[in-house]
Design a protein around this motif. Sequence first.
Motif, PDB file in Angstrom:
ATOM      1  N   ALA A  96      -7.131  13.740  -2.458  1.00 27.90           N
ATOM      2  CA  ALA A  96      -7.952  13.222  -3.325  1.00 27.90           C
ATOM      3  C   ALA A  96      -8.418  11.701  -3.094  1.00 27.90           C
ATOM      4  O   ALA A  96      -9.405  11.657  -3.624  1.00 27.90           O
ATOM      5  CB  ALA A  96      -7.558  12.978  -5.032  1.00 27.90           C
ATOM      6  N   ASN A  97      -7.944  11.488  -2.077  1.00 30.00           N
ATOM      7  CA  ASN A  97      -8.193   9.600  -1.424  1.00 30.00           C
ATOM      8  C   ASN A  97      -9.040  10.233  -0.090  1.00 30.00           C
ATOM      9  O   ASN A  97      -9.158   8.904   0.961  1.00 30.00           O
ATOM     10  CB  ASN A  97      -7.282   8.769  -1.214  1.00 30.00           C
ATOM     11  CG  ASN A  97      -6.348   8.468  -2.998  1.00 30.00           C
ATOM     12  OD1 ASN A  97      -7.662   8.521  -3.685  1.00 30.00           O
ATOM     13  ND2 ASN A  97      -5.130   8.513  -2.306  1.00 30.00           N
ATOM     14  N   VAL A  98      -9.397  11.279   0.473  1.00 24.92           N
ATOM     15  CA  VAL A  98      -9.921  11.394   1.768  1.00 24.92           C
ATOM     16  C   VAL A  98     -11.304  11.211   2.024  1.00 24.92           C
ATOM     17  O   VAL A  98     -11.888  11.804   0.984  1.00 24.92           O
ATOM     18  CB  VAL A  98      -9.659  12.828   2.617  1.00 24.92           C
ATOM     19  CG1 VAL A  98     -10.629  13.039   3.280  1.00 24.92           C
ATOM     20  CG2 VAL A  98      -8.246  12.894   2.558  1.00 24.92           C
ATOM     21  N   ASP A  99     -11.650  10.306   2.607  1.00 23.44           N
ATOM     22  CA  ASP A  99     -13.622   9.659   2.655  1.00 23.44           C
ATOM     23  C   ASP A  99     -14.122  10.538   4.117  1.00 23.44           C
ATOM     24  O   ASP A  99     -13.766   9.652   4.521  1.00 23.44           O
ATOM     25  CB  ASP A  99     -13.067   8.962   2.671  1.00 23.44           C
ATOM     26  CG  ASP A  99     -15.010   8.153   2.417  1.00 23.44           C
ATOM     27  OD1 ASP A  99     -15.525   8.866   2.730  1.00 23.44           O
ATOM     28  OD2 ASP A  99     -15.090   6.929   1.885  1.00 23.44           O
ATOM     29  N   TYR A 100     -14.161  12.080   3.757  1.00 21.93           N
ATOM     30  CA  TYR A 100     -14.429  12.766   4.692  1.00 21.93           C
ATOM     31  C   TYR A 100     -16.320  11.872   5.792  1.00 21.93           C
ATOM     32  O   TYR A 100     -16.033  11.530   6.549  1.00 21.93           O
ATOM     33  CB  TYR A 100     -16.038  13.772   4.228  1.00 21.93           C
ATOM     34  CG  TYR A 100     -14.576  15.216   3.759  1.00 21.93           C
ATOM     35  CD1 TYR A 100     -13.767  15.598   4.936  1.00 21.93           C
ATOM     36  CD2 TYR A 100     -14.039  14.591   2.253  1.00 21.93           C
ATOM     37  CE1 TYR A 100     -12.787  16.597   3.653  1.00 21.93           C
ATOM     38  CE2 TYR A 100     -13.114  15.979   2.079  1.00 21.93           C
ATOM     39  CZ  TYR A 100     -12.241  16.695   2.683  1.00 21.93           C
ATOM     40  OH  TYR A 100     -11.926  17.160   2.304  1.00 21.93           O
ATOM     41  N   GLN A 137      -4.978  19.685  -3.299  1.00 25.25           N
ATOM     42  CA  GLN A 137      -6.160  18.762  -4.037  1.00 25.25           C
ATOM     43  C   GLN A 137      -5.579  17.300  -3.808  1.00 25.25           C
ATOM     44  O   GLN A 137      -6.370  16.459  -3.763  1.00 25.25           O
ATOM     45  CB  GLN A 137      -6.552  19.689  -5.662  1.00 25.25           C
ATOM     46  CG  GLN A 137      -7.653  20.842  -5.059  1.00 25.25           C
ATOM     47  CD  GLN A 137      -7.148  21.390  -6.620  1.00 25.25           C
ATOM     48  OE1 GLN A 137      -7.337  20.956  -7.817  1.00 25.25           O
ATOM     49  NE2 GLN A 137      -8.460  22.026  -6.548  1.00 25.25           N
ATOM     50  N   ALA A 138      -4.340  17.296  -5.004  1.00 26.58           N
ATOM     51  CA  ALA A 138      -3.798  15.529  -5.331  1.00 26.58           C
ATOM     52  C   ALA A 138      -3.939  14.888  -3.250  1.00 26.58           C
ATOM     53  O   ALA A 138      -4.054  14.101  -3.685  1.00 26.58           O
ATOM     54  CB  ALA A 138      -2.906  15.951  -5.574  1.00 26.58           C
ATOM     55  N   ARG A 182      -3.038  15.257   7.095  1.00 26.09           N
ATOM     56  CA  ARG A 182      -3.017  15.700   5.821  1.00 26.09           C
ATOM     57  C   ARG A 182      -2.794  16.816   5.011  1.00 26.09           C
ATOM     58  O   ARG A 182      -2.240  16.146   4.001  1.00 26.09           O
ATOM     59  CB  ARG A 182      -4.330  14.579   5.254  1.00 26.09           C
ATOM     60  CG  ARG A 182      -4.920  13.290   6.020  1.00 26.09           C
ATOM     61  CD  ARG A 182      -5.779  12.355   5.317  1.00 26.09           C
ATOM     62  NE  ARG A 182      -5.761  11.359   5.960  1.00 26.09           N
ATOM     63  CZ  ARG A 182      -6.795  10.289   5.630  1.00 26.09           C
ATOM     64  NH1 ARG A 182      -7.019  10.675   3.938  1.00 26.09           N
ATOM     65  NH2 ARG A 182      -7.404   9.091   6.310  1.00 26.09           N
ATOM     66  N   THR A 188       2.193   8.342  -7.193  1.00 26.71           N
ATOM     67  CA  THR A 188       1.193   9.291  -6.817  1.00 26.71           C
ATOM     68  C   THR A 188       1.663   9.846  -6.471  1.00 26.71           C
ATOM     69  O   THR A 188       1.692  11.648  -6.929  1.00 26.71           O
ATOM     70  CB  THR A 188      -0.150   8.053  -5.953  1.00 26.71           C
ATOM     71  OG1 THR A 188      -0.522   6.864  -6.987  1.00 26.71           O
ATOM     72  CG2 THR A 188      -1.233   9.260  -5.830  1.00 26.71           C
ATOM     73  N   GLN A 217       1.688   3.611  -3.263  1.00 27.13           N
ATOM     74  CA  GLN A 217       1.311   5.480  -2.712  1.00 27.13           C
ATOM     75  C   GLN A 217       2.327   6.363  -3.592  1.00 27.13           C
ATOM     76  O   GLN A 217       2.112   7.603  -3.828  1.00 27.13           O
ATOM     77  CB  GLN A 217       0.930   5.950  -1.505  1.00 27.13           C
ATOM     78  CG  GLN A 217      -0.750   5.214  -1.053  1.00 27.13           C
ATOM     79  CD  GLN A 217      -0.626   5.797   0.278  1.00 27.13           C
ATOM     80  OE1 GLN A 217      -0.412   6.635   0.784  1.00 27.13           O
ATOM     81  NE2 GLN A 217      -2.036   5.579   0.772  1.00 27.13           N
ATOM     82  N   LEU A 228       1.057  -1.322   0.320  1.00 29.23           N
ATOM     83  CA  LEU A 228       0.159  -0.036  -0.029  1.00 29.23           C
ATOM     84  C   LEU A 228       1.161   1.423  -0.424  1.00 29.23           C
ATOM     85  O   LEU A 228       0.185   2.304  -0.486  1.00 29.23           O
ATOM     86  CB  LEU A 228      -1.521  -0.099   1.035  1.00 29.23           C
ATOM     87  CG  LEU A 228      -2.177  -0.811   1.188  1.00 29.23           C
ATOM     88  CD1 LEU A 228      -2.778  -1.040   2.838  1.00 29.23           C
ATOM     89  CD2 LEU A 228      -3.433  -0.827   0.154  1.00 29.23           C
TER      90      LEU A 228
END
Length: 616
Positions: A67-71, A63-64, A153, A27, A24, A20
């Motif tokens: 991008a993967n933040v799940d609020y 923003q990048a 983050r 990216t 990343q 994992l």
Amino acid sequence: MSTALRHVRPAISCLTAAALVLAQIPTARAASAMTRQEYEACQARDENGFRAAIETLTRRGLQAGLANVDYKVLVADEWRRGNIDDLIDREVDRAIGEVREESGWFKLWSSLASREKAQELATTAAERVYRSEPMKKAIEGLATGLGKEIGKRIELATIDTAGPATQCMQAFLGRRYGATVARIVADGAGKEYSIDPGKGGAHVSTGQVLMEGSEGIAGTVVLVVRRQLSNMASRIGQRVVGSILGRLVSVVASGVGIVLIAKDIWDFRHGVLPIVADEMKAKATKDRVREELAKSIAEQIGDGLKEIAEKTAERVVEIWLEFRRAHAKVVEFAERQEDFKRFLETVKAEDMPRLDEIVGLVLAGEGEAGVLKRLSDGTLHRAVTGLPPAAVEIARETRSLETALQWSAVAGDSLPKVVEYEVHRRAQPEAFTKASLQRLLGLQDPLAVTRLASLTPAARTSLFELETGELKGLARALDETQLDSLARYLTGLDKASAQRVLRAVAQTPARMAELGKPRVRDAIIASSDQAAAVGMMLQADSLPDPTLVLEHLKLVLQGRVNPWLMWEKHPVSLAATGLLALILLLLTRRLLLGTRPKIVVQQSSGIAGRGRGGRA
């Protein structure tokens, strides 16, 4: 089998985690890499264009990074941690009870038949629940927890933009001012993205930033995130009420009949309030609240990213402007003179303050032409990289680089002693040879060195023939004027006479009070018999001695001694003799010529009377 599984599972977990993390990295690198368009934007002509380029890079990086933040997941975690389900149930029971007590039975019954009455009761209950102090504190606590996680983050994403930002800085400055300026300023900007772990981490809350001493870009990020989440916590109650109100009104308007079938007849007296209570406690409604929270936080953070990008760009540009103000002359020269720009590319960052000072000194004393001349002959490079601190201090005090270079050449390793004894304040470097300067500094006596340094080179040279101890003693006992006179004696008299003066002064320095007078010195040196003149002036005469006066007068009459020395040696005797001679001259004249007769003219009274009568 079970034992084997226990050993295999940790290994699988580690491999999964590593996969994992490694997944990343590309990216992150892709997010931080500059595109050709962005690089060209960084080569803007002015600071405004440069600021816009930095802002674009920063916003893209942020923003990048988010991008993967799940609020929704983050909100759900904090929701469970704060046990907000139970809090809502308690607040609903409290709010429904208050509304029931404040409303009359007619209003409650009429809410079963009137959509407007039902909507009014539902709105009142919802506002009291989600605008209550417990709910505000719960939402603020949720925002605080989210802020810590999201703040980390964002901060990491901001730090990831340090690379593109420094590249952009180098692209903007390198073409104009060279690699050194671009590197120094870019390094300074890059440091402002970092966080010192010893001073706190990325702790963001709606109350106080728990980061001490961070005034850089990362600190700005924390402040912006804190303010955004604080604003969200203060306004979320209103947003939640507006979000769930439509659902509540819809339920109480269209579902009353169905719900009442499942209600006891006894509940009729409360109107739609039981329906409102059940709906507000329902899982679907709470899910709607969580969705609204996640949406609100995402919007707030989105708005914050723009501000963070703006603040970051402002600070990066300000770093450059601060550098330009601190090194104004150097930057100006690099922008206008290509040769100076190439030279600047060879200067180390730690030598920039020295370069600023040297350029300023040369400009003040020699103008721009002097800077270019020293650039071409290499003395500017030598001054910046090889001039010792003592020479820089001399240049600073004399406001002349040339003077400092000359002192450095003549003094060599002894230059610190020149500064310590302040020789450069009393003489010019051309007044010394390497040998004479070493002779002077070798006395190792501040007072003696200072006084001798003030003399002319010729005077010092004559005094330097003395032994060190004798020279030091005379230099401490006599002032600069007296030392100069002594040096003139040593050079103007014959050897025997000079040695006699030197011995007399060395034994009794107070004698130079008389011998040091310019008229006395010049008269002795000008005498045809210098030995007689020196002997005459050194001869003790505590009381007037006519014999001695006549002897000295004889020397003057013979032309062996300058007449002026007679007056300097016997002023009282000469004055008394002159007065006595004047008196004798007057007496002699009186005796020879006698007194002159006096003629008295007297007018007759008779003649005066006739004159008056005639007129009558």
